[in-house]
Structures are given as structure tokens and as C-alpha cells.
Scaffold this motif. Structure first.
Motif, PDB file in Angstrom:
ATOM      1  N   GLN A  22      25.208  80.536  72.991  1.00 54.48           N
ATOM      2  CA  GLN A  22      25.469  79.062  73.451  1.00 54.48           C
ATOM      3  C   GLN A  22      26.915  79.149  73.871  1.00 54.48           C
ATOM      4  O   GLN A  22      27.177  78.233  74.786  1.00 54.48           O
ATOM      5  CB  GLN A  22      25.240  78.177  72.254  1.00 54.48           C
ATOM      6  N   HIS A  23      27.535  79.734  72.890  1.00 51.98           N
ATOM      7  CA  HIS A  23      29.219  79.911  73.382  1.00 51.98           C
ATOM      8  C   HIS A  23      29.493  80.384  74.869  1.00 51.98           C
ATOM      9  O   HIS A  23      30.289  79.881  75.561  1.00 51.98           O
ATOM     10  CB  HIS A  23      30.074  80.703  72.210  1.00 51.98           C
ATOM     11  N   LEU A  24      28.591  81.443  75.056  1.00 50.79           N
ATOM     12  CA  LEU A  24      28.908  82.148  76.583  1.00 50.79           C
ATOM     13  C   LEU A  24      28.295  81.120  77.474  1.00 50.79           C
ATOM     14  O   LEU A  24      29.019  81.122  78.685  1.00 50.79           O
ATOM     15  CB  LEU A  24      28.043  83.295  76.395  1.00 50.79           C
ATOM     16  N   GLU A  25      27.324  80.259  77.179  1.00 49.76           N
ATOM     17  CA  GLU A  25      26.941  79.519  78.280  1.00 49.76           C
ATOM     18  C   GLU A  25      27.995  78.263  78.627  1.00 49.76           C
ATOM     19  O   GLU A  25      28.166  78.017  79.577  1.00 49.76           O
ATOM     20  CB  GLU A  25      25.616  78.645  77.700  1.00 49.76           C
ATOM     21  N   PHE A  26      28.531  77.884  77.330  1.00 49.65           N
ATOM     22  CA  PHE A  26      29.742  77.037  77.414  1.00 49.65           C
ATOM     23  C   PHE A  26      30.759  77.290  78.074  1.00 49.65           C
ATOM     24  O   PHE A  26      31.230  76.733  79.020  1.00 49.65           O
ATOM     25  CB  PHE A  26      30.044  76.770  75.868  1.00 49.65           C
ATOM     26  N   LEU A  27      31.110  78.716  78.000  1.00 49.45           N
ATOM     27  CA  LEU A  27      32.365  79.142  78.806  1.00 49.45           C
ATOM     28  C   LEU A  27      31.889  79.242  80.288  1.00 49.45           C
ATOM     29  O   LEU A  27      32.643  78.851  81.088  1.00 49.45           O
ATOM     30  CB  LEU A  27      32.681  80.507  78.302  1.00 49.45           C
ATOM     31  N   SER A  28      30.666  79.712  80.690  1.00 48.03           N
ATOM     32  CA  SER A  28      30.277  79.727  81.929  1.00 48.03           C
ATOM     33  C   SER A  28      30.170  78.552  82.683  1.00 48.03           C
ATOM     34  O   SER A  28      30.790  78.147  83.605  1.00 48.03           O
ATOM     35  CB  SER A  28      28.802  80.386  81.941  1.00 48.03           C
ATOM     36  N   ALA A  29      29.916  77.438  82.061  1.00 53.40           N
ATOM     37  CA  ALA A  29      29.566  76.006  82.578  1.00 53.40           C
ATOM     38  C   ALA A  29      31.019  75.579  82.668  1.00 53.40           C
ATOM     39  O   ALA A  29      31.360  74.966  83.542  1.00 53.40           O
ATOM     40  CB  ALA A  29      28.952  75.202  81.530  1.00 53.40           C
ATOM     41  N   GLY A  30      32.064  75.557  81.913  1.00 56.74           N
ATOM     42  CA  GLY A  30      33.399  75.384  82.115  1.00 56.74           C
ATOM     43  C   GLY A  30      34.228  76.077  83.145  1.00 56.74           C
ATOM     44  O   GLY A  30      35.003  75.589  83.709  1.00 56.74           O
ATOM     45  N   ARG A  31      33.732  77.467  83.317  1.00 58.40           N
ATOM     46  CA  ARG A  31      34.421  78.209  84.543  1.00 58.40           C
ATOM     47  C   ARG A  31      33.952  77.580  85.837  1.00 58.40           C
ATOM     48  O   ARG A  31      34.494  77.119  86.882  1.00 58.40           O
ATOM     49  CB  ARG A  31      34.209  79.793  84.425  1.00 58.40           C
ATOM     50  N   GLU A  32      32.567  77.202  85.845  1.00 61.05           N
ATOM     51  CA  GLU A  32      31.960  76.795  87.284  1.00 61.05           C
ATOM     52  C   GLU A  32      32.474  75.328  87.273  1.00 61.05           C
ATOM     53  O   GLU A  32      32.840  74.835  88.561  1.00 61.05           O
ATOM     54  CB  GLU A  32      30.446  76.351  86.980  1.00 61.05           C
ATOM     55  N   GLU A  33      32.868  74.531  86.354  1.00 61.25           N
ATOM     56  CA  GLU A  33      33.388  73.021  86.761  1.00 61.25           C
ATOM     57  C   GLU A  33      34.884  73.203  86.832  1.00 61.25           C
ATOM     58  O   GLU A  33      35.548  72.013  87.343  1.00 61.25           O
ATOM     59  CB  GLU A  33      32.966  72.334  85.388  1.00 61.25           C
ATOM     60  N   GLY A  34      35.459  74.421  86.527  1.00 64.13           N
ATOM     61  CA  GLY A  34      36.984  74.444  86.745  1.00 64.13           C
ATOM     62  C   GLY A  34      37.648  74.047  85.430  1.00 64.13           C
ATOM     63  O   GLY A  34      38.982  74.005  85.455  1.00 64.13           O
ATOM     64  N   SER A  35      37.340  73.707  84.316  1.00 67.26           N
ATOM     65  CA  SER A  35      38.111  73.501  83.191  1.00 67.26           C
ATOM     66  C   SER A  35      38.477  74.768  82.361  1.00 67.26           C
ATOM     67  O   SER A  35      39.695  74.797  81.601  1.00 67.26           O
ATOM     68  CB  SER A  35      37.221  72.421  82.272  1.00 67.26           C
ATOM     69  N   ILE A  36      37.759  75.979  82.665  1.00 65.92           N
ATOM     70  CA  ILE A  36      38.272  77.175  82.163  1.00 65.92           C
ATOM     71  C   ILE A  36      38.505  78.212  83.273  1.00 65.92           C
ATOM     72  O   ILE A  36      37.879  78.463  84.151  1.00 65.92           O
ATOM     73  CB  ILE A  36      36.863  77.667  81.234  1.00 65.92           C
ATOM     74  N   LEU A  37      39.842  78.456  83.047  1.00 65.89           N
ATOM     75  CA  LEU A  37      40.394  79.643  84.016  1.00 65.89           C
ATOM     76  C   LEU A  37      39.778  81.099  83.809  1.00 65.89           C
ATOM     77  O   LEU A  37      39.123  81.787  84.636  1.00 65.89           O
ATOM     78  CB  LEU A  37      41.846  79.544  84.166  1.00 65.89           C
ATOM     79  N   MET A  38      39.780  81.316  82.410  1.00 70.46           N
ATOM     80  CA  MET A  38      39.396  82.935  81.974  1.00 70.46           C
ATOM     81  C   MET A  38      39.077  82.894  80.675  1.00 70.46           C
ATOM     82  O   MET A  38      39.703  82.147  79.784  1.00 70.46           O
ATOM     83  CB  MET A  38      40.400  83.879  82.534  1.00 70.46           C
ATOM     84  N   ASN A  39      38.566  83.706  80.051  1.00 66.43           N
ATOM     85  CA  ASN A  39      38.490  84.049  78.722  1.00 66.43           C
ATOM     86  C   ASN A  39      38.070  85.397  78.364  1.00 66.43           C
ATOM     87  O   ASN A  39      37.616  86.285  79.417  1.00 66.43           O
ATOM     88  CB  ASN A  39      37.064  83.061  78.347  1.00 66.43           C
ATOM     89  N   GLY A  40      38.020  85.867  77.002  1.00 62.36           N
ATOM     90  CA  GLY A  40      37.636  87.232  76.561  1.00 62.36           C
ATOM     91  C   GLY A  40      37.863  87.275  75.127  1.00 62.36           C
ATOM     92  O   GLY A  40      38.439  86.597  74.554  1.00 62.36           O
ATOM     93  N   ARG A  41      37.167  88.435  74.643  1.00 63.68           N
ATOM     94  CA  ARG A  41      37.244  88.678  73.119  1.00 63.68           C
ATOM     95  C   ARG A  41      38.253  89.670  72.870  1.00 63.68           C
ATOM     96  O   ARG A  41      38.556  90.513  73.800  1.00 63.68           O
ATOM     97  CB  ARG A  41      35.877  88.883  72.749  1.00 63.68           C
ATOM     98  N   PHE A  42      38.692  89.625  71.523  1.00 64.90           N
ATOM     99  CA  PHE A  42      39.558  90.712  71.118  1.00 64.90           C
ATOM    100  C   PHE A  42      38.724  91.872  71.048  1.00 64.90           C
ATOM    101  O   PHE A  42      38.183  91.702  69.954  1.00 64.90           O
ATOM    102  CB  PHE A  42      40.428  90.114  70.081  1.00 64.90           C
ATOM    103  N   ILE A  43      39.001  93.121  71.116  1.00 61.56           N
ATOM    104  CA  ILE A  43      38.441  94.093  70.946  1.00 61.56           C
ATOM    105  C   ILE A  43      38.302  94.512  69.412  1.00 61.56           C
ATOM    106  O   ILE A  43      37.172  95.078  69.040  1.00 61.56           O
ATOM    107  CB  ILE A  43      39.080  95.511  71.787  1.00 61.56           C
ATOM    108  N   ASP A  44      39.230  94.214  68.628  1.00 61.19           N
ATOM    109  CA  ASP A  44      39.200  94.506  67.186  1.00 61.19           C
ATOM    110  C   ASP A  44      38.513  93.506  66.464  1.00 61.19           C
ATOM    111  O   ASP A  44      38.237  93.623  65.310  1.00 61.19           O
ATOM    112  CB  ASP A  44      40.652  94.537  66.606  1.00 61.19           C
ATOM    113  N   GLY A  45      37.709  92.463  66.996  1.00 64.40           N
ATOM    114  CA  GLY A  45      36.885  91.757  66.476  1.00 64.40           C
ATOM    115  C   GLY A  45      37.260  90.488  65.575  1.00 64.40           C
ATOM    116  O   GLY A  45      36.825  89.684  65.008  1.00 64.40           O
ATOM    117  N   ALA A  46      38.750  90.355  65.941  1.00 65.34           N
ATOM    118  CA  ALA A  46      39.552  89.226  65.300  1.00 65.34           C
ATOM    119  C   ALA A  46      39.071  87.936  66.208  1.00 65.34           C
ATOM    120  O   ALA A  46      39.444  86.696  65.560  1.00 65.34           O
ATOM    121  CB  ALA A  46      40.911  89.457  65.569  1.00 65.34           C
ATOM    122  N   GLY A  47      38.589  87.755  67.064  1.00 57.38           N
ATOM    123  CA  GLY A  47      38.151  86.551  67.857  1.00 57.38           C
ATOM    124  C   GLY A  47      38.298  86.758  69.343  1.00 57.38           C
ATOM    125  O   GLY A  47      37.848  87.826  69.757  1.00 57.38           O
ATOM    126  N   GLY A  48      38.888  85.494  69.950  1.00 60.06           N
ATOM    127  CA  GLY A  48      38.820  85.651  71.662  1.00 60.06           C
ATOM    128  C   GLY A  48      39.967  84.500  72.158  1.00 60.06           C
ATOM    129  O   GLY A  48      40.638  84.080  71.186  1.00 60.06           O
TER     130      GLY A  48
END
Length: 90
Positions: A22-48
Motif C-alpha cells: 500500500q505504501h509503494l502504491e501511495f508513492l507511485s501515485a504521488g510521483r505520477e501526480e507530481g507531489s513526490i519527486l523521489m523516494n527510497g529506502r535506507f539499506i540498513d533497514g532504518a527506514g526511508g
């Protein structure tokens, strides 16, 4: 338009797994609509990290609070206005 860096530190690892799709769908929709420029997770598992575009801190905070990770208590968040260097072209 302003940019905001939103840190999403891990709060509950199991909930993060449960609501990842659900979070990934939210991010994808935000990128498509232009409210999200970029996103990614921290490799160490601390979050994103998510870079939002918005008119104000309040506008972006409202969007952040619709993220399934936030709604379901999987992650906390911390927002900072971010000044993107002008030599990048996104």
C-alpha cells in the motif's frame, strides 16, 4: 514550489512489511501526480526518505499523513524543507 525531505524512520518492522504494498502504491501515485519527486529506502533497514514538492509545510504534512505507513503506525516521520541545488534537472 518548495521541496521537503521526509524521513520515515522505522517504528514497527512487522507493520512496515504488512503495509509495504500500500505504501509503494501511495508513492507511485504521488510521483505520477507530481507531489513526490523521489523516494527510497535506507539499506540498513532504518527506514526511508521521500522528497515531496508542495506549496507549504502544512500541505506536505497533510499528504504525509495519508501515507499507509503513517496511518497504520508502521513509521514515524520528520519533515525538513529542502533546498535542491539548481544544477539538477528532474
Amino acid at each position: 514550489m518548495k521541496y521537503f525531505a521526509v524521513f520515515l524512520p522505522m517504528k514497527d518492522e512487522q507493520k512496515s512489511k504488512d503495509f509495504r504494498a500500500q505504501h509503494l502504491e501511495f508513492l507511485s501515485a504521488g510521483r505520477e501526480e507530481g507531489s513526490i519527486l523521489m523516494n527510497g529506502r535506507f539499506i540498513d533497514g532504518a527506514g526511508g526518505l521521500v522528497i515531496y514538492k508542495g506549496e507549504s509545510l502544512e500541505t506536505v504534512e497533510k499528504l504525509v499523513n495519508t501515507d499507509p505507513y503513517i496511518i497504520n503506525g508502521a513509521r514515524n516521520y520528520e519533515i525538513h524543507e529542502w533546498e535542491m541545488e539548481s544544477n539538477y534537472n528532474f
